[in-house]
Each structure stands twice: as structure tokens, then as C-alpha cells.
Design a protein around this motif. Sequence first.
Motif, mmCIF file in Angstrom:
data_model
loop_
_atom_site.group_PDB
_atom_site.id
_atom_site.type_symbol
_atom_site.label_atom_id
_atom_site.label_comp_id
_atom_site.label_asym_id
_atom_site.label_seq_id
_atom_site.Cartn_x
_atom_site.Cartn_y
_atom_site.Cartn_z
ATOM 1 N N UNK A 110 -2.869 -8.512 -4.758
ATOM 2 C CA UNK A 110 -2.935 -6.933 -4.829
ATOM 3 C C UNK A 110 -2.017 -6.237 -3.968
ATOM 4 N N UNK A 111 -0.867 -7.020 -3.337
ATOM 5 C CA UNK A 111 -0.331 -6.413 -2.372
ATOM 6 C C UNK A 111 0.932 -5.631 -3.154
ATOM 7 N N UNK A 112 1.426 -4.443 -2.674
ATOM 8 C CA UNK A 112 2.460 -3.653 -3.142
ATOM 9 C C UNK A 112 3.857 -4.423 -3.137
ATOM 10 N N UNK A 113 4.286 -5.134 -4.286
ATOM 11 C CA UNK A 113 5.551 -5.585 -4.087
ATOM 12 C C UNK A 113 6.020 -5.775 -5.558
ATOM 13 N N UNK A 114 7.417 -6.159 -5.712
ATOM 14 C CA UNK A 114 8.117 -6.144 -7.049
ATOM 15 C C UNK A 114 7.350 -7.369 -7.720
ATOM 16 N N UNK A 115 7.643 -7.202 -8.930
ATOM 17 C CA UNK A 115 6.896 -8.378 -9.825
ATOM 18 C C UNK A 115 7.980 -9.475 -10.196
ATOM 19 N N UNK A 116 7.872 -10.516 -9.872
ATOM 20 C CA UNK A 116 8.814 -11.696 -10.187
ATOM 21 C C UNK A 116 8.847 -12.289 -11.734
ATOM 22 N N UNK A 117 10.182 -12.316 -12.305
ATOM 23 C CA UNK A 117 10.144 -12.576 -13.616
ATOM 24 C C UNK A 117 10.516 -14.169 -13.736
ATOM 25 N N UNK A 118 11.728 -14.405 -13.022
ATOM 26 C CA UNK A 118 12.294 -15.723 -13.268
ATOM 27 C C UNK A 118 13.122 -16.382 -12.329
ATOM 28 N N UNK A 119 13.263 -17.415 -12.146
ATOM 29 C CA UNK A 119 14.248 -18.181 -11.391
ATOM 30 C C UNK A 119 15.315 -18.948 -12.407
ATOM 31 N N UNK A 172 -1.077 -3.949 5.552
ATOM 32 C CA UNK A 172 -1.680 -4.465 4.487
ATOM 33 C C UNK A 172 -1.374 -6.158 4.328
ATOM 34 N N UNK A 173 0.028 -6.184 4.535
ATOM 35 C CA UNK A 173 0.390 -7.743 4.614
ATOM 36 C C UNK A 173 -0.393 -8.637 5.726
ATOM 37 N N UNK A 174 -0.263 -7.961 6.821
ATOM 38 C CA UNK A 174 -0.785 -8.621 7.978
ATOM 39 C C UNK A 174 -2.160 -9.054 7.812
ATOM 40 N N UNK A 175 -2.932 -8.054 7.116
ATOM 41 C CA UNK A 175 -4.515 -8.355 6.904
ATOM 42 C C UNK A 175 -4.571 -9.519 5.964
ATOM 43 N N UNK A 261 -2.365 2.071 15.816
ATOM 44 C CA UNK A 261 -3.514 2.951 15.566
ATOM 45 C C UNK A 261 -4.168 2.548 14.024
ATOM 46 N N UNK A 262 -3.377 2.268 13.177
ATOM 47 C CA UNK A 262 -3.976 2.255 11.735
ATOM 48 C C UNK A 262 -4.737 0.678 11.912
ATOM 49 N N UNK A 263 -3.859 -0.400 12.554
ATOM 50 C CA UNK A 263 -4.460 -1.719 12.776
ATOM 51 C C UNK A 263 -6.021 -1.699 13.339
ATOM 52 N N UNK A 264 -6.158 -0.908 14.413
ATOM 53 C CA UNK A 264 -7.142 -0.466 15.100
ATOM 54 C C UNK A 264 -8.466 0.035 14.269
ATOM 55 N N UNK A 265 -7.918 1.242 13.345
ATOM 56 C CA UNK A 265 -9.053 1.828 12.727
ATOM 57 C C UNK A 265 -9.612 0.754 11.602
#
Length: 452
Positions: A110-119, A172-175, A261-265
Motif C-alpha cells: 500500500x505504498x503510493x507508487x505507479x502500477x506495473x503492467x508488464x515487462x 513511508x518508504x523507510x518505515x 521531524x515527521x520521522x520522530x513524530x
Amino acid sequence: MTESAGARWTDEPTDFGQKGKLPRPEAPPAGVLGSLNITAATAAPELLDLPWHIALEEWPEENLAALPRGISRHVVRFAHLSGSVIAIKETSEHVAKHEYHMLRKLRRLDVPCVEPVAVISGRTTAEGAALDPVLVTRHLKFSLPYRALFSQMLRRDTLTRLIDAQALLLVRLHLIGFYWGDVSLSNTLFRRDAGAFAAYLVDAETGELYPDLSTGQREYDLEIARVNIAGELMDLLEGGLIEEKVDPVATSELIMDSYRRLWGELTGKESFELGERWRVGARIRRLNELGFDVGEYTIKTTPDGATISLQPKVVDAGHHQRRLLRLTGIDAQENQARRLLNDMDTYRADNSPEVDEEISAHSWVSHVFEPIVRSIPRELGGKLEPAEVVHEVLEHRWYMSEQQDRYVPLAEAVQSYLDTILRHRRDEAAIMLTADTATMKILEGGTLGSDR
């Protein structure tokens, strides 16, 4: 799922020339299709209609979608696909597959990122010359690369909010243990949706997922972000796309401050007794002061007390005002609305988190907002407008709880507010009347001192 293009998916032909739809492109040569390998999460037979036998740089206009592109080290194009738009990036097969699988993992988390379709690999020209494999992702609707945003000469405060959104995405990614390795505005898409600024990861080719990140890994990712953002802003400044008074280096430092600051909170552990619910409001207040709203929070109870975790989001001006008006019909100023909504959300979490938001909002109006307004004696009714009174009562209750280190009932907070604060205020309506009278005197050519 891996399919060979030789075993082509079949479907009924569709007349794309009707009802304003795009015409179906001319099919690639059958001999070329036979060499393709498509790795996709779901069957997408319409992919076979695109001209994979042509280098991406040379694709015909009828296949391409005219959307703004960011800067990329690879060749990237947008193309039409069955009524939607996809982004296609030429790269190596190893990199394409790594990024494809990484994006799938991030989506599951559930991370905000684009949706992969294919390789798609095994591409060759009609003459048999090898072409680079491609990664196909779905275009994120209503999103823009940062350069497209800055082409509109954004104000400095909007720039700050975009960097805040970037910092939130990085947190969010680091969490979840994701090391990006190439943090930049270029590798991010920004979207404004219902008043919220949101940043989405669009390039994960250097990323790796770990059980946890060390402080060193996080700090290195943050340093990469600082350097890259400074360089990107210098480029914008050189191109005349941002105001000259914007300092690229100083502005890029904002991501460091916002992130820490956000990481600390978000990661700071805080336990409290069940009777100390005012601490939830204190935590939300600190996030508000950092420029973040709270999209969601959870409280976990244990035999020793309770712990709270928060999910922040970056919001645009007027967001709280619009949301409060939509839910309750109360027309308030932005800061008033933010405070009322925080209390409304806390009320819902405490009483009936499973109830629909609109129903809970109606209950909050009936059990919190209206009782406070009705409790104001008639002789004090002109002191402040109702929304400001409720806002001040809730603030007063929070300060009482903090000072006395206990949960203060609403009725007690209202009475204390009436006795110690509201009775000693000047009548706001009278102040406004006096100001209007003075204005009229000035307009009529008089002076304030001549009004005896």
C-alpha cells in the motif's frame, strides 16, 4: 505470468473508430511478434497491438499520448492502450524485471507508487536487429512531473508543500524497509486529489526492500534527496521557472528538516493510560504544527496502557473548510475547521469507528457542537461566532487536560471556559460594529477623533 507473443491472446475485434475512440493501430509484422516475451500480472492481449518492432524513440504519433514527461536517463513514452494510458521505458531486461517486481511488492504494501503492467523482452526490428526490453506501467491519472508543475511558476509556499509531500513519501518508504537509492523530484509524480498533495514513487529501479533500514541507510537516502533536489531546483532557476529569490540549496534542506521531524513524530513510542485521551490530541497538534494533517490513526490497547500510531498526509489550503462544510454544513475558517475535524475524528474513533463518516459527523454535531453552542448564555452570545466558540472550548479542554494530566469531561471544560475566558472578552459583534462605524466616518470625510 510469461507469455510468448507467438501464442497470441485472442479476443473479439473492436471498432475503435466509433464513438470518438482511437483507431486500432496497424498490427506489427507477424514474424516480429513471434520473438516477444511478455511478463504481466494479468492478461493484456491489447499490448500486442503496439509497434514493439520499432525503437521507442521512433514510435508513430498515432500510438503516443501527449502528456508531460519528466527528465529520465532512459527513453520514456506515453501510449494509448484500450482507453487508458501507459508509460513505457526502454531499459535492460534485468533492470526492467527488478523494477517490475519491486513495484508489485510496494503496491501490495500500500505504498503510493505507479502500477506495473508488464515487462516485454525479445524485441527486434523487422530486419531482425535487437531492441532494448521495456517496462510498462500504468499512467497515474491527474498526476504531473515536478517540471510540469513548476512551469506554472509555483509560489515558494507551494514548493515547500511539494517537498513536504516528498519527505512524507520517503518516510513511508523507510518505515516499510524500502531503500530508494535515487530519491529526487524527477523520480516522483505529484497529484492534487480532494485537496491533498500526494507524492508517488515512479522509478524503483535502484530500490531494495529490507526487513528494516539502519539509520545509516536512511541518512544516505536523505542525503541523496538533498543533493538531487538542490540540483533540480538550480536547473529550474537557470530556466527561469522559479522565482529568483528561491535559494535552491536552502530549499532542498527543507526535506531534511521535514523528514526528521515527521520521522520522530511517527516512530516515537508514546504510551498513555486510557483516561489520558487528550494525549492523542497533543500528538495530532504537533503534526499539524509541522504542516501535516492526520489521514488515519490507530490506538492499540495493552494491559499496561495504550499506544498510538498516526498516518499523516499533506493537505492543500481550504481542505478542512471544504470537508467540514460537506460533512456538517458548518461554514468555518480553515484553522477552525481543522480543529473541529480533529475532534470529530477523535469522537468517531472513541465511540463508533465502524460507523460511516457522515453518520458519525452528524452524531458529533448533536453531542458536541450543538451542546457547546447551546450552553452559551444569551448575554454572552455576541462575544464570538459559534464555530470560534466551539474551537476555543476544545482548545481550552485540551490545555486543561494537559495541565491537570487527566481526561476532562466536556461539560466541565465548557463551564471553565465560560467562567475564566468568555466572560472577560469584549463583544466581537460590538467591535465589528465600531470598526464599521469608523470606516463609514472615514468614507464620509470625518476622523475617528471627531466622533464625540
